[in-house]
Each structure stands twice: as structure tokens, then as C-alpha cells.
Design an enzyme around this catalytic site. Structure first.
Site, PDB file in Angstrom:
ATOM      1  N   ASP A   1      -7.786  -4.479  -6.962  1.00 37.07           N
ATOM      2  CA  ASP A   1      -7.109  -3.721  -5.489  1.00 37.07           C
ATOM      3  C   ASP A   1      -7.880  -1.982  -5.570  1.00 37.07           C
ATOM      4  O   ASP A   1      -8.004  -2.141  -7.395  1.00 37.07           O
ATOM      5  CB  ASP A   1      -6.003  -3.831  -5.614  1.00 37.07           C
ATOM      6  CG  ASP A   1      -5.540  -3.134  -4.056  1.00 37.07           C
ATOM      7  OD1 ASP A   1      -6.220  -2.270  -3.831  1.00 37.07           O
ATOM      8  OD2 ASP A   1      -4.109  -3.104  -4.296  1.00 37.07           O
TER       9      ASP A   1
ATOM     10  N   SER B   1       0.838  -1.015  -0.302  1.00 35.60           N
ATOM     11  CA  SER B   1      -0.236   0.138  -0.322  1.00 35.60           C
ATOM     12  C   SER B   1       0.914   0.873  -0.092  1.00 35.60           C
ATOM     13  O   SER B   1       1.628   1.137  -0.768  1.00 35.60           O
ATOM     14  CB  SER B   1      -0.869   0.035   1.447  1.00 35.60           C
ATOM     15  OG  SER B   1      -2.048   0.439   1.658  1.00 35.60           O
TER      16      SER B   1
END
Ligand code: NAG
Ligand code: NAG
Ligand code: NAG
Ligand code: NAG
Ligand code: NAG
Ligand code: NAG
Ligand code: NAG
Ligand code: NAG
Length: 511
Positions: A439, A176
Site C-alpha cells: 500500500d 484509508s
């Protein structure tokens, strides 16, 4: 769940680890899944590394940067695998050292495993409060330099050997925001970081992150997304009409939310939970699936409501869900603006160290942005309201950080501070890029639909995990053979390319 204004602002703002205005809250994880992580973690020794508050101007002030070490698989002379804790309390990352990617890579290589906490998060806090001035050392340059200084000078209690870079090969892993940091570390410090893995690395900062919900729309159950799309288009039309505006807010149980944008933002909340779905059921969040169960599947029915509106059954079911799951949890003495409002500047003027929502939000407001919007092209279907504009999503930046004596949050985040390292195109030898097809952050990663395709090679691995959400390769089960095939495969590939990189390692002359 009881929401306070600030709690909501955090949900709204954070979408990243769970971090943005409707961010993607910290580009990452919910507090709930973090608690579960902590609960099952084995204990690893915790240490402090002394860092200067400011790497570039001497203030004479230092702080302790926390880290945890696993020597479980370490063979003297072996490599070091460091996991960047990113924008959360890094204690929540300990399972990664136990059964996740750090354990897997160190087991395979005789390596030493480390979790390194990011400045300002968890217990690695260098300041007395989180005022605008005191947050001025929370930026990319300072935090990247922390990692470089750590890698080149740490001495671990109980280990007498010199394990620093570049004498030892260090493999840097992040997911991330920390994934972006991992890629940036490899590019910025090529002589210190021997190899790096950027998982769901959001290396492309953007002001209008419209792809976030667009990827969810294209990835989640099509029946559920069709219902959301139908309801949102209908609700927007009812909001635009003066005669039905109040009725539609009342239908959703939110009659007293003053600003239409705040009302529209409540409808986004269940969608934010998509990124908290994980292949491991013990850490996966069910909120998104519960929402889809509640909103049902497409039909041609209409419903006459108590407010005198005639709406599709999609809108009626969405309204029931919001009423029951969100509106009803806001009770007196809190007003609905206290719970769901974002326009009241006074609600943000709290600066003590418990206000951790100020941290990633500050990074968003200064350098990372990722403000949520619907797609710019009106012809693209959308699952969030037109009222969620960049101006609205970034409002908290104007209200929560009054100008200090030494620092002001810029009018617009300086995303060049991130994108100058390459953005989508960030690349280096021994930098692996791993993303998830589903995602919502993929639009900000090198596998963005807007990025150029690349070959996948051992020296520059480039892997898109099928039907995977946020950094799915990060965690693992103690019984690896019980993991889904896509996870076992990526773990095996990571072992394989890291071993291939290490086989080529030569300590530089003099190190
Ligand atoms: C690390 O440093 C902090 C202060 O920066 C201190 O409160 C804490 O006790 C230290 N922890 C360890 C394990 O030394
Ligand atoms: C550790 O590595 C060995 C082979 O090197 C492998 O057989 C074993 O499954 C690995 N264990 C874990 C927990 O990764
Ligand atoms: C924040 O801490 C600074 C010292 O770092 C202090 O001067 C200031 O008064 C504090 N402000 C608030 C609002 O607590
Ligand atoms: C430890 O190794 C680094 C290279 O990784 C070297 O620069 C440093 O001088 C060494 N330190 C000691 C105390 O030997
Ligand atoms: C909305 O405000 C009115 C007037 O203050 C109050 O009577 C009512 O209970 C509120 N409704 C909700 C759902 O908060
Ligand atoms: C604004 O927020 C402050 C602090 O939370 C609160 O006391 C005040 O009542 C709020 N004002 C309005 C108009 O809601
Ligand atoms: C934005 O960041 C870039 C790259 O770090 C820097 O060169 C530029 O001066 C910054 N712009 C502003 C307005 O601060
Ligand atoms: C590990 O998982 C596999 C696949 O689910 C199962 O067959 C095996 O019994 C498990 N092993 C242990 C020790 O639980």
C-alpha cells in the site's frame, strides 16, 4: 479521458481516496471503480440523521447525515457494525454492506450493519457552496463528533429497541482516511466505541509524503520500476539543461505546458493508479499495468528523436505513452495549461456544490497534508521528478482557497490535529490495525517502515497483509470461497477477534 484544469488538479491533488496534489486523490478510489460498486449494489434503506452544523457553537443550523442500514443478519440485542464512508459519496460503499466486511461481521455476530456518510460528502452537505468560509465546519473535531453523536443517539426507523452506545457494543470500521478516523474514534471516545478496525488507516499526517512513491517503487514489477527510474533521472537532466528543456517537453507531446513542475507532474499520473489495483478483478483498475506494458523492460538501446535528442528507450517509450494516453486527450479550445497547469489561480475560483474536489483537498490543506515529494536523501532511487517539491505539491492550497471573512487556510496544514492521537503509535485495546505491504499509504500507517514494530494480539490485532495494496480486507465476493487466500484469512481473523471482543462486552451500569 478529457481533462479540464480542475479535473487535473483533482487527480494531481488527490492522491488519498483518491486526494492530494498528486495525492493520492482521495486517499482512495477512482470515480470509475465507484461507479462499478454502485452498479452491483443491492438496495438498502437510506435514512437521514439530523446533525448540527457546529457541535461546539450553536448556529441553529442542522443538516441530514445519510446512512444505510442492513438488518439482514440482525438478531435483537446484537451489536452494531458501522462503516465510516470517509471522503467520498458513501453510496459507493454499499457493496461493503452487501458482500464486504460489514456483511461478514454482521453475519458472524447477529449484528446490525450501517454505512455512515461523512459530512460534506455525497448528499450530507450542510452548506450552500464550497467557499473557504463555508468549508470551515469540515474538520476533524466536527466530523469525529458527528460519529459520536450518531452512535449515542440514533433511532433507526422500524427498530424499536434502543441500539445506541454504550448500551450496545458498536464496532467501528474505516479504510484509508476513514481508517485513521476509526483509530482516532477509539482513542478519543473509548466509552462509545467498543471496538474498532483501522484498515490502511493513515493516522500519521506528514508534510512530505515521500514514501508514497517509494513504496510503489519497491512493490511494483522491478523491470517496470527500473524503466521509470531510468527515464525520470534522464528527463530531469534534460529539463535542467536550457538547450534540451523544450525538446524533452516536445518529445512527451507537452511543448506548451508553461511550468516545468506541471510537465513533471503529468509523468506521475500513471503511477497514481497503483493504488486502484484490487484483488477483485471486477473493481480493479488496469491503468498501471497498461503503463508498465507500454514502458517495457530494461535494455541498452538509445533512440534518436524527431527533436534531435538521443534518449534511452525507457524515456522514448515513456514519452510515447504520455503522448498517446494523456497529451493527446487535451484538445483545442483547451490549451495545455488549461489541461495540465496548476499555477492559474482563476481556474480554482468555482465554488458551487458540483466542485467536490474542493472537499478532501481542503482537509489536506488544513490538517492532513501528505504532500508528494521525492525521497529527501538524493541517494535513494526515485520514480518521480525532483521538480515535484512540497512547495509545488501544496501550491493548490494557496491558490484554491482565498481567505474568507471567518476562516483562512493556514500557511501549513496543522498536522498536530491528526498526530496528537498517536500517529504511527496510535493504539488502544480492541483497536485492530490492518495494513497492506504494497500500500503506497503504508508510510502513513502504523506499519510504516518508520514505525515501531508491535505484537499482534487478540486485544490489539496488528496485521500486515502480504502483497496487498489499499484496504484489501474491505470488500468481499458474494462467494467468499472464491476470494484469494490472504483475503479469506484476514476476513476469518476479523470475525474471530471481533467475536472474542464481543464475548467480553458488559453494558455499563445504567445504560
Ligand atoms: C435527507 O436530507 C436531505 C437534506 O439534508 C434531503 O434532501 C433528503 O431528501 C433527505 N433524505 C431522506 C432519505 O430523508
Ligand atoms: C455466515 O455465517 C455462517 C456461520 O456462522 C457461515 O457458515 C456462512 O458462510 C456465513 N456467510 C457469509 C455470507 O458470510
Ligand atoms: C456562498 O454561500 C454563502 C451563504 O452560505 C453566500 O453568502 C455566498 O455569497 C456564496 N458565495 C458564492 C461564491 O457562491
Ligand atoms: C438508550 O441507551 C442509552 C445507552 O446506550 C441510554 O443512555 C439512553 O438513555 C437510552 N435511551 C432510552 C430512550 O432509553
Ligand atoms: C502549442 O502552441 C502552438 C502555438 O500556440 C500551437 O500552434 C500548437 O498547436 C500547440 N501545440 C499543442 C500540442 O498544443
Ligand atoms: C486562467 O484560468 C481562467 C479560468 O479558467 C481562464 O479564463 C484564463 O484564460 C486562464 N489564464 C491563463 C493565462 O491561462
Ligand atoms: C494545531 O493543532 C493543535 C492540536 O489540535 C493545537 O493545539 C494548536 O493550537 C494548533 N496550532 C495552530 C497554529 O492552530
Ligand atoms: C465458489 O467459488 C469456489 C472457488 O472458486 C467454486 O469452487 C464454487 O463452485 C463457487 N460456488 C458458487 C456457488 O459459485
Amino acid at each position: 479521458m478529457k481533462l479540464t484544469a480542475v479535473a487535473f488538479a483533482v487527480i494531481a491533488a488527490a492522491l488519498l481516496n483518491g486526494a492530494q496534489a498528486i495525492p493520492h486523490s482521495s486517499v482512495e478510489d477512482t470515480a470509475k471503480s465507484q461507479r462499478r460498486h454502485v452498479a452491483r449494489a443491492t438496495s438498502f434503506p437510506q435514512y437521514n440523521f439530523t446533525q448540527p452544523l457546529d457541535h461546539f457553537t450553536d448556529t441553529g443550523i442542522t443538516f441530514g447525515q445519510r446512512y444505510w442500514v442492513s438488518t439482514r443478519h440482525y438478531v435483537p440485542g446484537g451489536p452494531v457494525v458501522v462503516f465510516d464512508g470517509g471522503e467520498v459519496d458513501a453510496e459507493s460503499r454499499l457493496p461493503i454492506l452487501d458482500t464486504g466486511i460489514v456483511d461478514i461481521l454482521t453475519n458472524a455476530t447477529g449484528g446490525l450493519g450501517i454505512i455512515l456518510e461523512h459530512r460534506y460528502y455525497g448528499a450530507s452537505v450542510p452548506v450552500a457552496n464550497f467557499t473557504t468560509d463555508n468549508l470551515r465546519w469540515l474538520n476533524n473535531d466536527q466530523a469525529l463528533e458527528d460519529s459520536a453523536v450518531f452512535m449515542t443517539s440514533v433511532q433507526i426507523p422500524g427498530i424499536s429497541e434502543n441500539i445506541t452506545a454504550p448500551g450496545r457494543p458498536w464496532i467501528y470500521y474505516g479504510g484509508s482516511y476513514a481508517g485513521a478516523r476509526s483509530a482516532i474514534m477509539k482513542v478519543r471516545y473509548p466509552d462509545i466505541v467498543y471496538g474498532a478496525i483501522a484498515s490502511s488507516g493513515v493516522a500519521h499526517a506528514t508534510l512530505r509524503d515521500w514514501r508514497y512513491y517509494d513504496i510503489i517503487r519497491q512493490s511494483a514489477s522491478s523491470a517496470c520500476m527500473a524503466q521509470v527510474e531510468k527515464a525520470i533521472v534522464e528527463v530531469d537532466a534534460l529539463l535542467e539543461n536550457e538547450r534540451t528543456h523544450a525538446e524533452v517537453q516536445a518529445l512527451f507531446g507537452l511543448p506548451n505546458v508553461t511550468h516545468v513542475q506541471d510537465f513533471a507532474a503529468v509523468l506521475v499520473i500513471p503511477l497514481e493508479f497503483w493504488q486502484d489495483i484490487n484483488w477483485d478483478p471486477s473493481i480493479s483498475d488496469s491503468t498501471f499495468d497498461d503503463f508498465c506494458d507500454a514502458i517495457g523492460t530494461p535494455d541498452d538501446k538509445t533512440v534518436k528523436t524527431a527533436q534531435g535528442l538521443t534518449v534511452s528507450s525507457a524515456t522514448a517509450k515513456y514519452a510515447t505513452y504520455i503522448n498517446q494516453q494523456w497529451a493527446s486527450s487535451c484538445t483545442p479550445p483547451s490549451t495545455q495549461d488549461d489541461c495540465f497547469g496548476t499555477f492559474n489561480a482563476s481556474q480554482y475560483q468555482v465554488y458551487d456544490l458540483s466542485q467536490t474536489w474542493r472537499l478532501w483537498q481542503f482537509q489536506v490543506c488544513t490538517q492532513w497534508a501528505f504532500f508528494t515529494t521525492p525521497p529527501p536523501d538524493p541517494a535513494t532511487p526515485r520514480i518521480i521528478s525532483r521538480y515535484i517539491t512540497e512547495e509545488y505539491s501544496s501550491l493548490i492550497c494557496k491558490l484554491a482557497y482565498p481567505p474568507g471573512q471567518f476562516f483562512q487556510v493556514p500557511a501549513t496544514p496543522n498536522i498536530t490535529d491528526v498526530n496528537k492521537y498517536g500517529g504511527y503509535n496510535i493504539a488502544a485495546d480492541r483497536l485492530a490495525i490492518i495494513d497492506g505491504q504494497w500500500d503506497p499509504w503504508r508510510g502513513d500507517c502504523p506499519h510504516s517502515p518508520a514505525a515501531k514494530p508491535r505484537p499482534d494480539t487478540t486485544i490489539r490485532p496488528f496485521k500486515l497483509l502480504s502483497e496487498a495494496i489499499h484496504h484489501y480486507d474491505e470488500n468481499g465476493l458474494s462467494n467468499h470461497t472464491a476470494e484469494p487466500p490472504v483475503i479469506q484469512t484476514i476476513h476469518a481473523q476479523e470475525v474471530e477477534f471481533v467475536k472474542a471482543w464481543l464475548a467480553e462486552f458488559k453494558a455499563p451500569e445504567g445504560a
